[in-house]
Motif scaffolding. Structure first.
Motif, PDB file in Angstrom:
ATOM      1  N   GLY A  40       0.713  -1.297   0.048  1.00  0.00           N
ATOM      2  CA  GLY A  40       0.115   0.161  -0.098  1.00  0.00           C
ATOM      3  C   GLY A  40       0.903   1.154   0.134  1.00  0.00           C
ATOM      4  O   GLY A  40       0.647   2.210  -0.610  1.00  0.00           O
ATOM      5  N   THR A  41       1.964   1.200   0.396  1.00  0.00           N
ATOM      6  CA  THR A  41       2.901   2.539   0.728  1.00  0.00           C
ATOM      7  C   THR A  41       3.386   2.540  -0.506  1.00  0.00           C
ATOM      8  O   THR A  41       3.543   3.604  -0.913  1.00  0.00           O
ATOM      9  CB  THR A  41       3.857   2.213   1.669  1.00  0.00           C
ATOM     10  N   GLU A  42       3.867   1.638  -1.455  1.00  0.00           N
ATOM     11  CA  GLU A  42       4.391   1.681  -2.885  1.00  0.00           C
ATOM     12  C   GLU A  42       3.352   2.396  -3.631  1.00  0.00           C
ATOM     13  O   GLU A  42       3.718   3.277  -4.306  1.00  0.00           O
ATOM     14  CB  GLU A  42       4.940   0.289  -3.073  1.00  0.00           C
ATOM     15  N   LEU A  43       2.066   1.914  -3.377  1.00  0.00           N
ATOM     16  CA  LEU A  43       1.207   2.425  -4.411  1.00  0.00           C
ATOM     17  C   LEU A  43       0.956   3.817  -3.977  1.00  0.00           C
ATOM     18  O   LEU A  43       0.810   4.923  -4.979  1.00  0.00           O
ATOM     19  CB  LEU A  43      -0.237   1.741  -3.949  1.00  0.00           C
ATOM     20  N   PHE A  44       0.862   4.352  -2.814  1.00  0.00           N
ATOM     21  CA  PHE A  44       0.750   5.696  -2.338  1.00  0.00           C
ATOM     22  C   PHE A  44       1.878   6.684  -2.737  1.00  0.00           C
ATOM     23  O   PHE A  44       1.631   7.692  -3.348  1.00  0.00           O
ATOM     24  CB  PHE A  44       0.598   5.705  -0.808  1.00  0.00           C
ATOM     25  N   VAL A  45       3.045   6.220  -2.735  1.00  0.00           N
ATOM     26  CA  VAL A  45       4.204   6.895  -3.174  1.00  0.00           C
ATOM     27  C   VAL A  45       4.183   7.050  -4.492  1.00  0.00           C
ATOM     28  O   VAL A  45       4.357   8.221  -5.185  1.00  0.00           O
ATOM     29  CB  VAL A  45       5.348   6.376  -2.487  1.00  0.00           C
ATOM     30  N   LEU A  46       3.965   6.060  -5.334  1.00  0.00           N
ATOM     31  CA  LEU A  46       3.604   6.105  -6.790  1.00  0.00           C
ATOM     32  C   LEU A  46       2.754   7.081  -7.271  1.00  0.00           C
ATOM     33  O   LEU A  46       2.911   7.890  -8.156  1.00  0.00           O
ATOM     34  CB  LEU A  46       3.371   4.670  -7.286  1.00  0.00           C
TER      35      LEU A  46
END
Length: 266
Positions: A105-111
């Protein structure tokens, strides 16, 4: 259109529960599309989306009174919507296989944050524009909805579970609509459509034929093009298809890079 939170942590062999009996047969025969192949196809549609408001007007002219130029822009935009079910399907698949949903989820948000400025530049010509948020935020909203649905399922049963689940799905839909996630041509909310596909793929994953038929009908109602995108997911053969461990990071970077290149070129 677009969207890249699809890193599939812990990708391995598929089971019939995850890809359906037809998918299992394709895997044994070595036919169909790998995950790498699906992402390559999705990348092509992302290019069309980025080019529809940048390169196409540059090549054909930006005069909307010119039917040739207008047709080229609209055609590229509409065809690019085929990417929506592809990335929704990859999100559900990645969500079920990740070793850490927090990291995923963090990767998605950062992206999504990284994509926002290039998206605004490509769609409005401005560095900052609140008229529409990039579609990766739609993937993040869908991810949060999936996580909350799992949390509810672990704690509640019966009618209470269904009431809370419906409420969460509606809240996710409202976030997509109110924040104008992936709003295109003032007609298509890619965030809302992405959430619809994610719910279909997640809730019906054990019944491939019914799932694909439902997704296809949903896509046909949503301006037709997303319905064609569902066909690509149906032919996934259950294999990852990556040649290198770092390939997934290339796909993460693909969308913001395409947006930035197209915006600068225009």
């Amino acid at each position: 259109m677009a969207m890249k939170g699809y890193a599939e942590h812990g990708e391995g062999n598929d089971s019939t529960e995850q890809i359906g009996f037809a998918g299992a047969r394709r895997r044994r025969r070595g036919r169909g599309l790998t995950t790498f192949g699906l992402k390559m196809i999705g990348g092509f549609f992302l290019l069309l989306s980025a080019a529809s408001t940048t390169l196409v007007p540059l090549l054909f002219g930006s005069d909307t009174n010119d039917m040739g130029s207008l047709t080229a822009m609209v055609l590229c935009e509409v065809v690019s919507w085929c990417a929506v079910p592809i990335y929704a399907w990859l999100l559900v698949r990645g969500y079920g296989r990740t070793h850490s949903r927090v990291i995923y989820g963090t990767e998605l948000f950062v992206l999504a944050l990284v994509c926002e400025v290039p998206y605004d530049m490509a769609t409005s010509g401005r560095v900052f524009d609140l008229g529409s948020q990039n579609p990766v935020f739609g993937l993040f909203v869908a991810f949060v909805v999936l996580a909350l649905l799992d949390w509810i399922a672990e704690r509640y049963q019966g009618a209470v579970r269904w009431v809370f689940s419906v409420a969460v799905a509606l809240i996710g839909l409202l976030w997509d609509l109110l924040l104008r996630v992936g709003l295109r041509q003032h007609l298509m909310s890619l965030g809302a459509v992405t959430l619809g596909f994610v719910l279909i793929f997640a809730l019906m994953r054990k019944h491939e034929n019914t799932m694909m038929l439902t997704a296809g009908l949903f896509g046909a109602v949503m301006m037709i093009a997303p319905g064609f995108g569902v066909l690509f997911t149906h032919f996934h053969n259950g294999r990852l298809g990556y040649r290198h461990a770092w390939d997934k990071w290339v796909f993460y970077a693909l969308y913001p890079v395409l947006l930035l290149v197209c915006a600068v070129a225009a």
